[in-house]
Design a protein around this motif. Structure first.
Motif, PDB file in Angstrom:
ATOM      1  N   SER A 120       0.820  -1.209   0.000  1.00  0.00           N
ATOM      2  CA  SER A 120       0.000   0.000   0.000  1.00  0.00           C
ATOM      3  C   SER A 120       0.855   1.261   0.000  1.00  0.00           C
ATOM      4  O   SER A 120       0.524   2.249  -0.660  1.00  0.00           O
ATOM      5  N   ARG A 121       1.967   1.262   0.711  1.00  0.00           N
ATOM      6  CA  ARG A 121       2.820   2.454   0.754  1.00  0.00           C
ATOM      7  C   ARG A 121       3.477   2.699  -0.599  1.00  0.00           C
ATOM      8  O   ARG A 121       3.573   3.832  -1.059  1.00  0.00           O
ATOM      9  N   ILE A 122       3.914   1.632  -1.238  1.00  0.00           N
ATOM     10  CA  ILE A 122       4.555   1.764  -2.546  1.00  0.00           C
ATOM     11  C   ILE A 122       3.556   2.267  -3.567  1.00  0.00           C
ATOM     12  O   ILE A 122       3.851   3.156  -4.375  1.00  0.00           O
ATOM     13  N   LYS A 123       2.347   1.709  -3.545  1.00  0.00           N
ATOM     14  CA  LYS A 123       1.332   2.140  -4.508  1.00  0.00           C
ATOM     15  C   LYS A 123       0.942   3.596  -4.272  1.00  0.00           C
ATOM     16  O   LYS A 123       0.707   4.345  -5.207  1.00  0.00           O
ATOM     17  N   ARG A 124       0.875   4.017  -3.001  1.00  0.00           N
ATOM     18  CA  ARG A 124       0.538   5.408  -2.706  1.00  0.00           C
ATOM     19  C   ARG A 124       1.625   6.355  -3.210  1.00  0.00           C
ATOM     20  O   ARG A 124       1.343   7.404  -3.787  1.00  0.00           O
ATOM     21  N   ASP A 125       2.873   5.971  -3.000  1.00  0.00           N
ATOM     22  CA  ASP A 125       3.970   6.835  -3.423  1.00  0.00           C
ATOM     23  C   ASP A 125       4.096   6.899  -4.940  1.00  0.00           C
ATOM     24  O   ASP A 125       4.505   7.913  -5.494  1.00  0.00           O
ATOM     25  N   LEU A 126       3.775   5.817  -5.631  1.00  0.00           N
ATOM     26  CA  LEU A 126       3.874   5.810  -7.085  1.00  0.00           C
ATOM     27  C   LEU A 126       2.666   6.447  -7.762  1.00  0.00           C
ATOM     28  O   LEU A 126       2.692   6.716  -8.946  1.00  0.00           O
ATOM     29  N   ASN A 127       1.606   6.697  -7.022  1.00  0.00           N
ATOM     30  CA  ASN A 127       0.375   7.226  -7.602  1.00  0.00           C
ATOM     31  C   ASN A 127       0.289   8.744  -7.445  1.00  0.00           C
ATOM     32  O   ASN A 127      -0.774   9.290  -7.248  1.00  0.00           O
ATOM     33  N   PHE A 128       1.404   9.447  -7.538  1.00  0.00           N
ATOM     34  CA  PHE A 128       1.386  10.889  -7.378  1.00  0.00           C
ATOM     35  C   PHE A 128       0.968  11.564  -8.692  1.00  0.00           C
ATOM     36  O   PHE A 128       1.089  10.999  -9.769  1.00  0.00           O
ATOM     37  N   LEU A 129       0.472  12.789  -8.594  1.00  0.00           N
ATOM     38  CA  LEU A 129       0.030  13.549  -9.766  1.00  0.00           C
ATOM     39  C   LEU A 129       0.923  14.768  -9.937  1.00  0.00           C
ATOM     40  O   LEU A 129       1.305  15.418  -8.971  1.00  0.00           O
ATOM     41  N   THR A 130       1.233  15.081 -11.168  1.00  0.00           N
ATOM     42  CA  THR A 130       2.016  16.269 -11.470  1.00  0.00           C
ATOM     43  C   THR A 130       1.166  17.233 -12.265  1.00  0.00           C
ATOM     44  O   THR A 130       0.044  16.917 -12.671  1.00  0.00           O
ATOM     45  N   LYS A 131       1.697  18.416 -12.526  1.00  0.00           N
ATOM     46  CA  LYS A 131       0.965  19.399 -13.310  1.00  0.00           C
ATOM     47  C   LYS A 131       0.791  18.945 -14.752  1.00  0.00           C
ATOM     48  O   LYS A 131      -0.149  19.314 -15.424  1.00  0.00           O
ATOM     49  N   ALA A 132       1.702  18.135 -15.247  1.00  0.00           N
ATOM     50  CA  ALA A 132       1.627  17.657 -16.619  1.00  0.00           C
ATOM     51  C   ALA A 132       0.503  16.642 -16.796  1.00  0.00           C
ATOM     52  O   ALA A 132       0.026  16.427 -17.911  1.00  0.00           O
ATOM     53  N   ASN A 133       0.014  16.037 -15.726  1.00  0.00           N
ATOM     54  CA  ASN A 133      -1.045  15.049 -15.814  1.00  0.00           C
ATOM     55  C   ASN A 133      -2.424  15.688 -15.939  1.00  0.00           C
ATOM     56  O   ASN A 133      -3.372  15.014 -16.306  1.00  0.00           O
ATOM     57  N   LYS A 134      -2.554  16.963 -15.606  1.00  0.00           N
ATOM     58  CA  LYS A 134      -3.860  17.626 -15.645  1.00  0.00           C
ATOM     59  C   LYS A 134      -4.233  17.966 -17.091  1.00  0.00           C
ATOM     60  O   LYS A 134      -3.398  18.397 -17.873  1.00  0.00           O
ATOM     61  N   PRO A 135      -5.497  17.809 -17.431  1.00  0.00           N
ATOM     62  CA  PRO A 135      -5.910  18.125 -18.812  1.00  0.00           C
ATOM     63  C   PRO A 135      -5.915  19.628 -19.051  1.00  0.00           C
ATOM     64  O   PRO A 135      -6.174  20.433 -18.156  1.00  0.00           O
ATOM     65  N   LYS A 136      -5.618  20.026 -20.281  1.00  0.00           N
ATOM     66  CA  LYS A 136      -5.585  21.429 -20.655  1.00  0.00           C
ATOM     67  C   LYS A 136      -6.630  21.683 -21.727  1.00  0.00           C
ATOM     68  O   LYS A 136      -6.929  20.831 -22.547  1.00  0.00           O
ATOM     69  N   MET A 137      -7.159  22.891 -21.721  1.00  0.00           N
ATOM     70  CA  MET A 137      -8.120  23.256 -22.763  1.00  0.00           C
ATOM     71  C   MET A 137      -7.381  23.733 -23.993  1.00  0.00           C
ATOM     72  O   MET A 137      -6.405  24.462 -23.903  1.00  0.00           O
ATOM     73  N   ALA A 138      -7.865  23.313 -25.160  1.00  0.00           N
ATOM     74  CA  ALA A 138      -7.206  23.685 -26.394  1.00  0.00           C
ATOM     75  C   ALA A 138      -7.736  24.986 -26.935  1.00  0.00           C
ATOM     76  O   ALA A 138      -8.781  25.443 -26.684  1.00  0.00           O
TER      77      ALA A 138
END
Length: 78
Positions: free
Chosen positions: A60-78
Motif C-alpha cells: 500500500s505504501r509503494i502504490k501510494r507513493d507511485l500514484n502521485f500527480l504532477t501538473k503535466a497530468n492535468k488536462p488542458k483546454m485547447a
C-alpha cells in the motif's frame, strides 16, 4: 598508404612487446594456518520491543507513493 603505415606500426608494437624480459620470478612467503575445530555460540537474550506495521493492502505504501500527480497530468483546454 594509410593501411600500410598502420600495419607496420602494429607489427612494430608487437615486436617491442615481445622483446621485453619478464623472466624475473617473484617468491611468495606462505603462512601455515591451522583449522579451528571448536566453535562457541553466545546468545544475547535481551527484551527488545519492536513495532511492526500491518497494512490492509499489500504494497500500500509503494502504490501510494507511485500514484502521485504532477501538473503535466492535468488536462488542458485547447
Amino acid at each position: 598508404m594509410k593501411t600500410i603505415i598502420a600495419t607496420i606500426f602494429i607489427i612494430f608494437l608487437s615486436f617491442t612487446a615481445q622483446a621485453q624480459n619478464t623472466t624475473e620470478e617473484v617468491k611468495v612467503e606462505t603462512i601455515e594456518m591451522t583449522i579451528v575445530t571448536e566453535t562457541t555460540y553466545e546468545l544475547n537474550v535481551e527484551a527488545k520491543t519492536e513495532v511492526a506495521r500491518l497494512y490492509k493492502f499489500k504494497n500500500s505504501r509503494i502504490k501510494r507513493d507511485l500514484n502521485f500527480l504532477t501538473k503535466a497530468n492535468k488536462p488542458k483546454m485547447a
